[in-house]
Design a protein around this motif. Sequence first.
Motif, short mmCIF file in Angstrom:
data_model
loop_
_atom_site.label_atom_id
_atom_site.label_comp_id
_atom_site.label_asym_id
_atom_site.label_seq_id
_atom_site.Cartn_x
_atom_site.Cartn_y
_atom_site.Cartn_z
N UNK B 34 38.43 -7.75 93.20
CA UNK B 34 37.64 -8.41 92.15
C UNK B 34 37.53 -9.90 92.42
N UNK B 35 38.61 -10.49 92.98
CA UNK B 35 38.54 -11.91 93.33
C UNK B 35 37.49 -12.15 94.40
N UNK B 36 37.39 -11.23 95.33
CA UNK B 36 36.41 -11.38 96.41
C UNK B 36 35.00 -11.47 95.82
N UNK B 37 34.72 -10.64 94.82
CA UNK B 37 33.41 -10.67 94.17
C UNK B 37 33.23 -11.95 93.37
N UNK B 38 34.28 -12.30 92.60
CA UNK B 38 34.19 -13.49 91.74
C UNK B 38 33.95 -14.76 92.53
N UNK B 39 34.55 -14.84 93.71
CA UNK B 39 34.55 -16.11 94.42
C UNK B 39 33.43 -16.22 95.45
N UNK B 40 32.49 -15.27 95.41
CA UNK B 40 31.36 -15.31 96.33
C UNK B 40 30.11 -15.64 95.52
N UNK B 41 29.39 -16.69 95.93
CA UNK B 41 28.27 -17.17 95.11
C UNK B 41 27.20 -16.10 94.92
N UNK B 42 26.99 -15.24 95.92
CA UNK B 42 25.97 -14.20 95.79
C UNK B 42 26.49 -13.01 95.00
N UNK B 43 27.73 -12.56 95.35
CA UNK B 43 28.27 -11.36 94.71
C UNK B 43 28.63 -11.61 93.24
N UNK B 45 27.01 -12.69 90.97
CA UNK B 45 25.94 -12.30 90.04
C UNK B 45 26.18 -10.88 89.51
N UNK B 46 26.99 -10.09 90.26
CA UNK B 46 27.21 -8.69 89.89
C UNK B 46 28.57 -8.53 89.21
N UNK B 47 28.76 -7.40 88.54
CA UNK B 47 30.03 -7.13 87.89
C UNK B 47 31.13 -7.05 88.93
N UNK B 48 32.36 -7.50 88.56
CA UNK B 48 33.47 -7.42 89.51
C UNK B 48 33.91 -5.98 89.71
N UNK B 49 33.64 -5.14 88.70
CA UNK B 49 33.92 -3.72 88.92
C UNK B 49 32.81 -2.90 88.30
N UNK B 50 32.59 -1.73 88.86
CA UNK B 50 31.53 -0.87 88.34
C UNK B 50 32.08 0.54 88.21
N UNK B 51 31.58 1.27 87.20
CA UNK B 51 31.98 2.67 87.09
C UNK B 51 31.23 3.47 88.15
N UNK B 234 25.28 -8.18 84.60
CA UNK B 234 26.73 -8.35 84.56
C UNK B 234 27.18 -8.76 83.16
N UNK B 235 26.47 -9.75 82.57
CA UNK B 235 26.87 -10.27 81.26
C UNK B 235 26.70 -9.23 80.17
N UNK B 236 25.76 -8.29 80.36
CA UNK B 236 25.51 -7.28 79.33
C UNK B 236 26.30 -5.99 79.59
N UNK B 237 27.30 -6.06 80.43
CA UNK B 237 28.20 -4.93 80.61
C UNK B 237 27.84 -4.00 81.75
N UNK B 238 27.14 -4.51 82.77
CA UNK B 238 26.83 -3.69 83.93
C UNK B 238 25.60 -2.83 83.71
N UNK B 239 25.27 -2.04 84.73
CA UNK B 239 24.08 -1.19 84.65
C UNK B 239 24.22 -0.19 83.50
#
Lengths: 165, 252
Positions: B34-43, B45-51, B234-239
């Motif tokens: 999740x840190x890898x996603x959080x700390x990447x400027x492009x990634x 934009x997406x949720x750190x985890x997805x179902x 992402x802000x609205x709770x993922x897809x």
Amino acid sequence: MRPMSEEEKKHRAEFDEMTRRNFLVKVGLGSIAVAGLGTTVFAYQYLSPNVLYEPSPVVDAGKPGQYPLDSVTLDPETAIYVVHSAEGFYALSATCTHLGCLTAYKPELGIIACPCHGSKFRKDGTKIEGPAPKPLPWLRMWLSDDGNLMVDRSAPISARQMVRV
Amino acid sequence: MRVFPENYVRQVAESRVWKSVFRSGTGFSNLKRSRFVQQNVFLHLFSVKARQRVLDFSVTWYLGALSFATFAILVITGILLMLYYHPSVPQAYADMKDLEFVVSSGVFLRNLHRWAAHAMVFLVFAHMFKVFYRGAYRPPREFNWVIGVVLLLLTLFLSYTGYLLPWDQLAFWAITVGSNIASAVPLLGGKIRFLMLGGNQVNANALLRFYVLHCMILPVTALLFIAVHFWRIRKDGGIYTGVPTTEGEQKR
């Protein structure tokens, strides 16, 4: 409108009261509004070209003698018809009043038709069928000093004003 | 003893250079991922985890991702086409013909651009219908629907401005008709047409204006709105999967 909560009323009262901070906020917002308005005006002026390198609206259609009696002649370059009828010469715009396509004269039917959406006009520009909302406009025509037919494409006139040669 | 590729990858990932770029560090815990996603400027934009469910074909038919993929193809092929295309009246048509018959792979790139453009318009509409019929536009996602409408309009304007650039008969009459439609706007119509074409006729100014809109203004605007569009997911709770996830959805 929804009634204001106590907190909003307090906030509103604070804003209405003229403190130094509120004064500066209002001056700031006012300046941004003036700058925004100015930018809009400048942008509009910049985007409207003052000089256009477009062909002149006045067309020299040549000597009247080259147009036989009862003929409708299209010049596709300038989008005008020169019509020689028994009553005299007149010029019609060849640009369809629907969406601006170039119309064409159909000699076998004696009508003007638009290839884009099927509008049809008579030789005097009046509409036979749509979707064109208006007839083809007549354009101002006169004889130049050296006897050429001249047409001003930017000057529509009321119908039935003909040039007799 | 690790075997060659894994060993090599591990060595690179633990190097000082890698760590200076990707600060999340290595490892396969959920925290590291999740840190890898959080700390990447492009990634980010997406949720750190997805179902797992959001990856099912039936949820989205992948229409949003496919719309973005066609946009990416259009940007890449478009930039390459710009290298041979001059937006001027004497040259535009000849350059288009050169791309088709003279330039190596020119016809491939031009057709790829053309078909991707058609596909993008289709996919954006299909994406919109899918979102609509699944109800994914409902609160708290209503603002993202509005951004989606803006992106639909940008797609259509991109398609329309690109239509003029080949400078053939089809292009000329399509833009003549289209700009006359714009002039049907009450009161301002004539002015809008004049500003759009930079004159009274579809001519050199119109070609240049459409080129600048097509290659610069509209794609950059689209990219900004696309970024916000993804970030809002992402802000609205993922897809949207149909199962309420955020507080706002559960209240509904």
